[in-house]
Every structure is written in C-alpha cells, then in structure tokens.
Design an enzyme around this catalytic site. Structure first.
Site, mmCIF file in Angstrom:
data_model
loop_
_atom_site.group_PDB
_atom_site.id
_atom_site.type_symbol
_atom_site.label_atom_id
_atom_site.label_comp_id
_atom_site.label_asym_id
_atom_site.label_seq_id
_atom_site.Cartn_x
_atom_site.Cartn_y
_atom_site.Cartn_z
ATOM 1 N N HIS A 15 55.732 28.778 26.360
ATOM 2 C CA HIS A 15 55.222 27.855 25.336
ATOM 3 C C HIS A 15 56.166 27.821 24.149
ATOM 4 C CE1 HIS A 15 51.550 26.417 22.758
ATOM 5 N NE2 HIS A 15 52.678 25.765 22.474
ATOM 6 N N ASP A 17 56.576 29.569 20.609
ATOM 7 C CA ASP A 17 56.182 28.269 20.037
ATOM 8 C C ASP A 17 57.289 27.723 19.140
ATOM 9 O OD1 ASP A 17 54.558 26.062 19.799
ATOM 10 O OD2 ASP A 17 53.219 26.938 18.301
ATOM 11 N N ASN A 64 45.355 30.527 16.279
ATOM 12 C CA ASN A 64 45.893 29.314 15.661
ATOM 13 C C ASN A 64 45.275 28.073 16.290
ATOM 14 O OD1 ASN A 64 48.654 31.332 15.690
ATOM 15 N ND2 ASN A 64 47.955 30.491 13.760
ATOM 16 N N GLY A 107 54.872 25.049 14.485
ATOM 17 C CA GLY A 107 55.628 25.866 15.407
ATOM 18 C C GLY A 107 56.344 26.979 14.667
ATOM 19 N N ALA A 158 49.969 20.733 14.220
ATOM 20 C CA ALA A 158 51.158 19.891 14.048
ATOM 21 C C ALA A 158 51.249 18.790 15.091
ATOM 22 C CB ALA A 158 52.412 20.756 14.098
ATOM 23 N N ARG A 205 29.389 36.941 13.814
ATOM 24 C CA ARG A 205 28.272 36.121 14.300
ATOM 25 C C ARG A 205 28.743 34.898 15.087
ATOM 26 N NH1 ARG A 205 26.158 37.265 8.996
ATOM 27 N NH2 ARG A 205 24.484 38.802 9.137
ATOM 28 N N HIS A 212 48.140 29.939 21.964
ATOM 29 C CA HIS A 212 48.357 30.562 20.641
ATOM 30 C C HIS A 212 47.052 31.009 19.963
ATOM 31 C CE1 HIS A 212 47.712 26.406 19.390
ATOM 32 N NE2 HIS A 212 48.957 26.050 19.565
ATOM 33 N N GLY A 239 55.628 37.058 12.668
ATOM 34 C CA GLY A 239 55.437 37.516 11.299
ATOM 35 C C GLY A 239 54.911 36.445 10.373
#
Length: 367
Positions: free
Chosen positions: A51, A262, A208, A297, A130, A216, A205, A237
């Site tokens: 990916h 990504d 994200n 990305g 994106a 809950r 991902h 990071g």
C-alpha cells in the site's frame, strides 16, 4: 551462489547464523557458483509494500511505464523487493487507463510489480482523507469487474467502506477475485465485524480514516482485534504515535500487523509542492498535507518505516515479520516470497545491525 556467515532471518521469526544457497532465481538446498561473505550482516527477506502511491517524483496513477520504472527502481534500491501500489479515487475512465498500463507492465529490474491495490472509490465521504471526494461512489461490483478486466486480473486488494449501501454484497463477490479490505469508513464495531465475517481480511491504515478506538465504541480497531483480520500500520512517526504502534502490536500480535508506507511521490526527494490524486500536497520533512491540513500519505519508504518501528520499541524480529511475510500473506503471495526458504524467490536484503542496507537481491540478482 552461497551467502555465507550471515545472521539469517528464518521462518521461525528469529535470526540464526547459517549459510543460504541461491540457485538461479530461487533459494535452494544447495547451489554452485561463487560465494558472498556476509559476516557481521543481517540477511532479511526482501520487504513487500502492499500500500503506497509513489516515490522519487512519480505516482502509480501517472499510468506510464516511465513512472513504474522509476518506482520499481527506487523501491528496489531501498530494500523493497516487491510492490502492490495503490490507485487513488479518480474517474472510472482514468482508472481504466491506469489499470491497462499496469496489465501491460513487465519486470525490467528493481522491485517486482505484483498488482494493484484498488484504494477507492468505494469510500465514505466523511472519512475520505486525501481521496478526491468528487469521484467517490457507492460500492459497484460492475465497476470493480471492469477495472479487474482492465488490469487483466492484476488486482491484489479491493477496498470498501462496509457501512455503505451494497457493501456487504460487494464483499461477497469481490473476495472471489482478490483480498478485500475495510477502509475510509465510519463503520461501527458490529458493521466491521460483519464485513470480516463476510470475507474482508484486513483493515487499511489502521486508525487513519476511521473512527477512533474507545472503551464504549471499539469500532473497526476492536473488530480487527476480535475477528483475527490483519491490519495495516503506517509507522512513519507522523500517522501514529509510537505508543500506539507498540500497543497495536501487543493487541493484535506481530502475525496480524502489516507495515505499509502509504508513500506519495515526494518520498526520496526534498521538501516542496507535489500532488496526489490531482490534489496539491505540501511536504515538509516526513509530513505531507493537503491545503486544508489533511495528511496526504507519507514521505517515508517502507524500509524506513520498519526502522521507525524498531526505534519505537518493536522488536526487530517482529518488525521484519510485519514488513515481509505478513504483507505476502495479506495478498496471497506467501507461497513464493516473504521468507528465506528453499523454493521461494531469492529476494533478500543484506544489512548491518543498524539496518543500513549493504546489498539488495531480486530473483537472485544483485540490484
């Protein structure tokens, strides 16, 4: 060829000092030819990125051999020996041309091109990230089949938001062709669990472009944990805090996490203005954003993402597993790659103990 004296990453997910035979394109029990002294080096299976969008100034959606040549060359020299790049949410006629080019593309060096990750257009506008909202649509198995045919079957993953109308029926059908993944979704836990029961096998991902994991409302993250599905993780990071990376590996197990990059076209280049899916992207360091601040990305390749995982406290043995055999399993390629075993393709990386790459081999040949 014999690779001698390396610390080899074995199918037992540990490092062991031993020699490895390479005969032609494959790992073998024995081999003739010369030797390579890998004393003091780690021997890793070649990484597999299932990916990402681009690198080195090119995007998979450029739809050209020039772009694929540049992408496979960059990935190969950075330790990624096989790839399944992702398309963006675009008009169907545009995607068909991109997929037709992918169908015609043949290996000319660098990373092996395995097929397409169909990321979009079957996503929820509320979690488009994106992706270009103008081209989003409800799940359409007819469109999927047209793109599959345009790619001559070279589609490895189809992504879908499971809460959309027709999504479950889409999963029922698409899983017959390729892996199906949950992505860009507002799905709750129950809906995601149903998607996994119907045959979706991973989440794109994780964290994200989906609701957060909470006590809950466990959402997609909780469903991944309970279902045994695999989950992609962008470990650059930027996308995910290091503590969450560590926690996710503990929650799911290192056999269920798939490291991905990504990455977009700025990867490997300097800061500046770029594009993704026809949208303007600003890149500063590791951070790539649209004009509204949405992360667009990453600007980090997969080998660097694996290094980040280790830096964040993931054991090296786990990080290697998550970047090699796990992605191979996620797209059904583990029978021929992803580990150092007799009969598999001799795709591997020699690196020092600080994970500096010393040599990369694809199909038994050094790049």
């Amino acid at each position: 060829m014999i690779i001698k004296n390396a610390q080899v990453y074995t199918e037992g997910f540990a490092f062991e000092k031993r020699d490895v035979a390479v005969e032609g394109e494959l790992f073998a029990e024995t081999a003739g030819g010369g030797t390579v002294d890998a004393s003091g080096l780690l021997m890793l299976p070649g990484l597999i990125d299932i990916h990402f969008h681009g690198c080195d100034g090119y995007d998979f959606c450029d739809g050209t051999d020039e772009a694929l040549d540049a992408i496979t060359a960059y990935e190969g020299k950075n330790g990624v020996t096989a790839i399944s790049p992702a398309s963006m949410t675009l008009a169907e006629e545009t995607l068909i041309a991109i997929y037709q080019n992918a169908a015609r593309y043949s290996y000319r060096g660098g990373a092996m091109f395995l097929g397409v990750n169909m990321e979009g257009p079957f996503f929820n506008p509320a979690k488009k990230g994106a992706q270009n909202g103008a081209f989003l649509r409800e799940p359409d198995i007819g469109m999927f089949r047209r793109l599959w045919e345009a790619a001559d079957g070279k589609v490895k993953t189809a992504c879908v938001a499971p809460e959309l109308p027709g999504a479950m029926e889409f999963i029922d059908e698409a899983k017959r062709y390729c892996a199906v993944a949950v992505a860009h979704t507002t799905s709750d836990y129950d809906t995601a669990m149903e998607a996994f029961r119907r045959g979706a096998s991973r989440a794109i991902h994780l964290y994200n472009a989906m609701p957060p994991f909470s006590h809950r409302a466990p959402g997609v993250v909780g469903a991944v944990a309970d279902s045994g599905a695999m989950a992609e993780l962008i470990c650059d990071g930027v996308h995910i805090h290091p503590a969450v990376v560590r926690a996710t590996v503990k929650l799911l197990g290192d056999d269920k996490v798939v490291l991905i990059s990504d990455s977009m076209m700025a990867t490997g280049l300097s800061d500046g203005a770029y594009s993704l899916g026809g949208q303007h992207v600003d890149v500063k360091g590791n951070l790539a954003t649209l004009s509204d601040g949405t992360i667009a990305g990453s600007a980090t390749n997969l080998f660097d993402c694996m290094r980040c995982a280790v830096k964040f406290g993931v054991p090296l043995e786990s990080a290697v597993r998550m970047a090699t055999i796990n992605p191979a399993k996620a797209i059904g390629e583990d029978g021929r790659m992803g580990s150092i075993a007799s009969g598999k393709l001799a795709n591997f990386v020699l690196a020092d103990r600080e994970l500096n790459i010393r040599a990369v081999y694809v199909k038994g040949k050094q790049l």
